[in-house]
Design a protein around this motif. Structure first.
Motif, PDB file in Angstrom:
ATOM      1  N   ALA A   1     -98.898 -64.992  -5.957  1.00 40.67           N
ATOM      2  CA  ALA A   1     -99.178 -65.230  -4.532  1.00 40.67           C
ATOM      3  C   ALA A   1     -97.903 -65.127  -3.701  1.00 40.67           C
ATOM      4  O   ALA A   1     -97.896 -64.536  -2.614  1.00 40.67           O
ATOM      5  N   GLY A   2     -96.817 -65.684  -4.228  1.00 41.34           N
ATOM      6  CA  GLY A   2     -95.540 -65.609  -3.508  1.00 41.34           C
ATOM      7  C   GLY A   2     -95.024 -64.191  -3.408  1.00 41.34           C
ATOM      8  O   GLY A   2     -94.514 -63.770  -2.356  1.00 41.34           O
ATOM      9  N   PHE A   3     -95.145 -63.427  -4.494  1.00 39.95           N
ATOM     10  CA  PHE A   3     -94.692 -62.039  -4.542  1.00 39.95           C
ATOM     11  C   PHE A   3     -95.407 -61.228  -3.470  1.00 39.95           C
ATOM     12  O   PHE A   3     -94.783 -60.538  -2.648  1.00 39.95           O
ATOM     13  N   PHE A   4     -96.744 -61.334  -3.442  1.00 33.93           N
ATOM     14  CA  PHE A   4     -97.492 -60.556  -2.460  1.00 33.93           C
ATOM     15  C   PHE A   4     -97.227 -61.057  -1.044  1.00 33.93           C
ATOM     16  O   PHE A   4     -97.158 -60.265  -0.103  1.00 33.93           O
ATOM     17  N   GLY A   5     -97.062 -62.363  -0.899  1.00 31.58           N
ATOM     18  CA  GLY A   5     -96.774 -62.916   0.421  1.00 31.58           C
ATOM     19  C   GLY A   5     -95.505 -62.342   1.028  1.00 31.58           C
ATOM     20  O   GLY A   5     -95.450 -62.036   2.226  1.00 31.58           O
ATOM     21  N   VAL A   6     -94.490 -62.151   0.203  1.00 33.65           N
ATOM     22  CA  VAL A   6     -93.236 -61.549   0.682  1.00 33.65           C
ATOM     23  C   VAL A   6     -93.451 -60.081   1.036  1.00 33.65           C
ATOM     24  O   VAL A   6     -92.991 -59.606   2.079  1.00 33.65           O
ATOM     25  N   LEU A   7     -94.176 -59.360   0.200  1.00 35.80           N
ATOM     26  CA  LEU A   7     -94.386 -57.930   0.434  1.00 35.80           C
ATOM     27  C   LEU A   7     -95.245 -57.655   1.666  1.00 35.80           C
ATOM     28  O   LEU A   7     -95.061 -56.640   2.331  1.00 35.80           O
ATOM     29  N   ASP A   8     -96.171 -58.546   1.981  1.00 37.87           N
ATOM     30  CA  ASP A   8     -97.093 -58.304   3.089  1.00 37.87           C
ATOM     31  C   ASP A   8     -96.770 -59.183   4.302  1.00 37.87           C
ATOM     32  O   ASP A   8     -97.624 -59.421   5.151  1.00 37.87           O
TER      33      ASP A   8
END
Length: 199
Positions: free
Chosen positions: A45-52
């Motif tokens: 969730a954190g990974f995608f949150g940073v990317l998006d």
């Protein structure tokens, strides 16, 4: 789904499940699987949150085109559905969204989008490789830090789509547009590159 989602989930992930239900009206099916391993769920969730994030140097439309195209190539019904909904919110052209599976044959995509989609397919399709020419084309629009972030987004969406496809995560009916899964007749990146060089 191939793995049961009937589980008493840890209090550690309940805030994420609550946020999803608030945003989408229901908890996303993949979350019920990732939620079995709270540490992994938070990392993903954190990974995608940073990317998006809103401040991403990659435009929202391009980010969504990337996610949907990777989803199509991996035959991930859930990903096409969820990412398609976001693309529909961000893109003002329904025709472009419908044409994404055959983007090589459409004049609805900008040169920058074509360069990005070529890179996406080279990273995603088994047997294809990213070439120096593709990276040089990307450098016409993006600095090197942004190319690293774009690459991370493509890699993340491949991880997500492969996870969901392997565990047979179904679509949840978020996207009302008839977005195609991948078209097996779509020419490969190498074929497209050859065609372009011969024209």
């Amino acid at each position: 789904m191939r793995i049961s989602t009937k589980k008493n989930y840890s209090f550690l992930i309940k805030p994420l499940l609550w946020l999803q239900k608030r945003h989408y009206g229901e908890v996303l099916n993949p979350a019920l699987l990732w939620g079995r391993k709270p540490a992994l769920f938070w990392l993903v969730a954190g990974f995608f949150g940073v990317l998006d994030r809103k401040s991403s140097p990659i435009t929202p439309v391009i980010r969504s085109l990337v996610c949907v195209r990777v989803s199509q190539l991996n035959d991930c019904a859930f990903c096409v559905d969820a990412n398609g909904m976001k693309l529909a919110e961000r893109c003002d052209s329904v025709d472009k969204i419908k044409a994404l599976a055959q983007w090589q044959h459409s004049d609805l995509f900008s040169e920058q989008e074509r360069i990005v989609l070529t890179y996406v397919e080279a990273m995603t399709i088994t047997g294809q490789k990213v070439t120096e020419e593709m990276l040089n084309d990307l450098k016409l629009s993006f600095d090197e830090d942004t190319i690293v972030e774009l690459t991370a987004l493509v890699a993340f969406q491949n991880l997500s789509a492969k996870f969901n496809t392997a565990l047979d995560v179904p679509a949840q009916g978020f996207c009302s547009l008839p977005i195609q899964m991948d078209d097996n007749n779509t020419p490969s990146t190498s074929t497209q590159t050859e065609r372009d060089s011969n024209s």
